[in-house]
Motif scaffolding. Structure first.
Motif, mmCIF file in Angstrom:
data_model
loop_
_atom_site.group_PDB
_atom_site.id
_atom_site.type_symbol
_atom_site.label_atom_id
_atom_site.label_comp_id
_atom_site.label_asym_id
_atom_site.label_seq_id
_atom_site.Cartn_x
_atom_site.Cartn_y
_atom_site.Cartn_z
ATOM 1 N N GLY A 160 0.659 -1.350 0.077
ATOM 2 C CA GLY A 160 -0.019 0.029 -0.066
ATOM 3 C C GLY A 160 0.863 1.248 -0.130
ATOM 4 N N VAL A 161 1.922 1.322 0.790
ATOM 5 C CA VAL A 161 2.767 2.345 0.786
ATOM 6 C C VAL A 161 3.374 2.558 -0.574
ATOM 7 C CG1 VAL A 161 4.853 3.383 1.987
ATOM 8 C CG2 VAL A 161 3.084 2.088 3.310
ATOM 9 N N GLN A 162 3.901 1.518 -1.123
ATOM 10 C CA GLN A 162 4.739 1.474 -2.467
ATOM 11 C C GLN A 162 3.505 1.991 -3.488
ATOM 12 O OE1 GLN A 162 7.037 -1.833 -3.663
ATOM 13 N NE2 GLN A 162 6.041 -1.795 -5.603
ATOM 14 N N ASP A 163 2.391 1.487 -3.376
ATOM 15 C CA ASP A 163 1.575 2.037 -4.387
ATOM 16 C C ASP A 163 0.880 3.252 -4.307
ATOM 17 O OD1 ASP A 163 1.855 -0.397 -5.633
ATOM 18 O OD2 ASP A 163 0.018 -1.365 -4.992
ATOM 19 N N HIS A 164 0.573 3.591 -3.080
ATOM 20 C CA HIS A 164 0.034 5.290 -2.970
ATOM 21 C C HIS A 164 0.808 6.301 -2.059
ATOM 22 C CE1 HIS A 164 -3.868 3.456 -3.928
ATOM 23 N NE2 HIS A 164 -3.415 2.215 -3.617
ATOM 24 N N SER A 165 1.948 5.886 -1.525
ATOM 25 C CA SER A 165 2.585 7.172 -0.687
ATOM 26 C C SER A 165 3.660 7.889 -1.474
ATOM 27 C CB SER A 165 2.974 6.333 0.404
ATOM 28 O OG SER A 165 3.684 7.169 1.317
ATOM 29 N N VAL A 166 3.891 8.957 -0.994
ATOM 30 C CA VAL A 166 5.046 9.743 -1.520
ATOM 31 C C VAL A 166 6.337 9.264 -0.615
ATOM 32 C CG1 VAL A 166 3.785 11.465 -2.243
ATOM 33 C CG2 VAL A 166 4.864 11.614 0.173
ATOM 34 N N PHE A 167 6.262 8.135 -0.003
ATOM 35 C CA PHE A 167 7.247 7.799 0.697
ATOM 36 C C PHE A 167 8.643 7.699 0.153
ATOM 37 C CE2 PHE A 167 9.867 3.892 2.549
ATOM 38 C CZ PHE A 167 10.123 4.331 3.653
ATOM 39 N N PHE A 168 8.646 7.275 -1.179
ATOM 40 C CA PHE A 168 9.899 6.833 -2.018
ATOM 41 C C PHE A 168 10.513 8.260 -2.497
ATOM 42 C CE2 PHE A 168 7.926 3.048 -2.495
ATOM 43 C CZ PHE A 168 9.061 2.048 -2.187
ATOM 44 N N ALA A 169 9.592 9.318 -2.849
ATOM 45 C CA ALA A 169 9.999 10.435 -3.065
ATOM 46 C C ALA A 169 10.319 11.343 -1.973
ATOM 47 C CB ALA A 169 9.215 11.422 -3.940
ATOM 48 N N GLU A 170 9.719 11.406 -0.847
ATOM 49 C CA GLU A 170 9.734 12.130 0.383
ATOM 50 C C GLU A 170 9.654 11.236 1.484
ATOM 51 O OE1 GLU A 170 6.903 15.608 0.302
ATOM 52 O OE2 GLU A 170 6.899 15.399 -1.745
ATOM 53 N N THR A 171 10.771 10.636 1.935
ATOM 54 C CA THR A 171 10.585 9.660 2.990
ATOM 55 C C THR A 171 10.504 10.100 4.404
ATOM 56 O OG1 THR A 171 12.221 8.176 1.589
ATOM 57 C CG2 THR A 171 11.844 7.693 4.228
ATOM 58 N N PHE A 172 11.149 11.134 4.691
ATOM 59 C CA PHE A 172 11.164 11.786 6.185
ATOM 60 C C PHE A 172 9.836 12.922 6.205
ATOM 61 C CE2 PHE A 172 15.785 10.729 5.593
ATOM 62 C CZ PHE A 172 15.977 9.969 6.548
ATOM 63 N N ALA A 173 9.633 13.391 5.038
ATOM 64 C CA ALA A 173 8.306 14.214 5.307
ATOM 65 C C ALA A 173 7.086 13.276 5.642
ATOM 66 C CB ALA A 173 8.315 15.072 3.807
ATOM 67 N N ARG A 174 7.165 12.320 4.679
ATOM 68 C CA ARG A 174 6.007 11.308 4.836
ATOM 69 C C ARG A 174 6.058 10.620 6.322
ATOM 70 N NH1 ARG A 174 4.624 5.670 6.305
ATOM 71 N NH2 ARG A 174 2.501 5.317 5.248
ATOM 72 N N LEU A 175 6.919 10.381 7.129
ATOM 73 C CA LEU A 175 6.910 10.021 8.560
ATOM 74 C C LEU A 175 6.501 11.193 9.084
ATOM 75 C CD1 LEU A 175 10.688 7.970 8.247
ATOM 76 C CD2 LEU A 175 7.978 7.127 8.537
ATOM 77 N N ARG A 176 6.868 12.475 9.253
ATOM 78 C CA ARG A 176 6.462 13.413 9.829
ATOM 79 C C ARG A 176 4.889 13.531 9.758
ATOM 80 N NH1 ARG A 176 11.088 15.901 7.839
ATOM 81 N NH2 ARG A 176 9.797 17.217 6.439
ATOM 82 N N ARG A 177 4.468 13.317 8.529
ATOM 83 C CA ARG A 177 3.113 13.635 8.540
ATOM 84 C C ARG A 177 2.146 12.471 9.073
ATOM 85 N NH1 ARG A 177 4.563 15.557 3.168
ATOM 86 N NH2 ARG A 177 4.262 13.598 2.366
ATOM 87 N N SER A 178 2.796 11.415 8.975
ATOM 88 C CA SER A 178 2.163 9.909 9.591
ATOM 89 C C SER A 178 2.006 10.185 11.055
ATOM 90 C CB SER A 178 2.725 8.933 9.259
ATOM 91 O OG SER A 178 2.597 8.743 7.909
ATOM 92 N N VAL A 179 3.226 10.721 11.722
ATOM 93 C CA VAL A 179 3.257 10.484 13.182
ATOM 94 C C VAL A 179 2.320 11.405 13.972
ATOM 95 C CG1 VAL A 179 4.830 10.764 15.349
ATOM 96 C CG2 VAL A 179 5.446 9.484 13.170
ATOM 97 N N GLY A 180 2.415 12.590 13.365
ATOM 98 C CA GLY A 180 1.610 14.001 13.990
ATOM 99 C C GLY A 180 0.172 13.499 14.361
ATOM 100 N N PRO A 181 -0.794 12.849 13.326
ATOM 101 C CA PRO A 181 -2.078 12.537 13.544
ATOM 102 C C PRO A 181 -2.269 11.431 14.511
ATOM 103 C CG PRO A 181 -1.622 12.901 11.099
ATOM 104 C CD PRO A 181 -0.413 13.080 11.776
ATOM 105 N N ILE A 182 -1.319 10.516 14.538
ATOM 106 C CA ILE A 182 -1.220 9.685 15.648
ATOM 107 C C ILE A 182 -1.197 10.137 17.027
ATOM 108 C CG2 ILE A 182 -0.075 7.277 16.336
ATOM 109 C CD1 ILE A 182 -1.525 7.066 13.689
#
Length: 285
Positions: free
Chosen positions: A47-69
């Motif tokens: 799911g991350v591979q198909d839908h996320s910006v993880f590969f282009a913006e790894t650390f930005a994606r992590l920051r955006r995920s942790v905040g709402p949690i």
């Protein structure tokens, strides 16, 4: 059958261990353990591979995920509303696995695995860098995690009933289910290749400052992973590395009596500080 007389799972708030420690900045020393473990579940990694910006913006994606949690954990009266919003971010994350089977981020087993990695991250972080957890502590944190998970409004059919069941679940997942998915391998690629240069840092400067940063990142990342997953991901780790890691963790734990003397801005992330101002400071140890 549910036992009508079973005690309710405890609330999150000033009397919970989860509130006291989840946004403690020492949890950064665990490294990306939770994120990497999440992506080792085939459906979640896909799911991350198909839908996320993880590969282009790894650390930005992590920051955006942790905040709402964190906002779910420390949300107080609005925690369930925040949790449902986090759930809804995942409604359209679905697709097809390489073997032709279907996946969906809101599949209860998939969604619970993501949550379980945060529970593990919290317990590992406290036990390694703050103070040894007692069995009672672990049971308490696990019970609090059940309250936390229900805030997402996702079926809890995959959630273990108690701490013993969670331990069995965790062992089975590491021994039999997780794989070195491409997403997870990419997420720890800097261990051998080095951290990517930030866009605004001149290359010449980065070449000078990156070696020690890479060494620290490798040490924290690989040291914080369970041994089984190090093997799956091919992460180099020697007996000498393990001894250094244990000495480092022990040194951090010895500083715990001094930790309360530091300002809250150093000790806690903003999500927790806002919650403390609203509902009171943690009253547990």
């Amino acid at each position: 059958m549910t036992d009508d007389h079973a005690p309710a799972d405890p609330p999150l708030g000033p009397t919970s261990l989860t509130w006291r420690y989840f946004a403690d900045t020492r949890m950064l020393l665990v490294g990306p353990r939770a994120a990497v473990l999440q992506n080792m579940l085939p459906a979640l990694g896909q799911g991350v591979q198909d839908h996320s910006v993880f590969f282009a913006e790894t650390f930005a994606r992590l920051r955006r995920s942790v905040g709402p949690i964190m906002d779910t954990v420390y949300g107080g009266p609005r925690a369930a509303e925040t949790g449902r919003r986090v759930r809804d971010y995942h409604r359209d994350i679905k697709g097809t696995m390489p073997d032709g089977s279907r996946y969906h981020a809101l599949d209860p087993e998939t969604y619970y695995w993501a949550h379980a990695t945060f529970v593990d991250h919290l317990m590992y972080g406290i036990d390694t860098f703050v103070r040894p957890l007692t069995d009672a502590d672990r049971r308490r944190i696990y019970a609090e995690s059940r309250t936390w998970f229900r805030m997402y409004g996702v079926s809890d059919r995959a959630m273990p009933e108690d701490w013993e069941a969670f331990q069995a679940y965790w062992k089975r997942m590491l021994d039999e289910v997780v794989v070195p998915h491409r997403t997870a391998r990419y997420g720890v690629g800097y261990v051998t290749k080095g951290l990517p240069a930030p866009r605004r840092v001149p290359r010449a400067l980065w070449r000078r400052v990156s070696p020690p940063l890479n060494a620290v990142a490798r040490f924290i990342t690989v040291g914080g992973m369970p041994p089984r997953t190090r093997e799956l991901l091919g992460l180099p780790w020697s007996a000498a590395d393990e001894r250094r890691y244990r000495r480092f963790a022990a040194a951090v734990r010895r500083l715990d009596p001094l930790w309360p003397l530091l300002p809250d801005a150093v000790r806690y992330f903003p999500h927790a500080r806002r919650a403390f101002a609203r509902d009171g400071r943690p009253r547990v140890r």
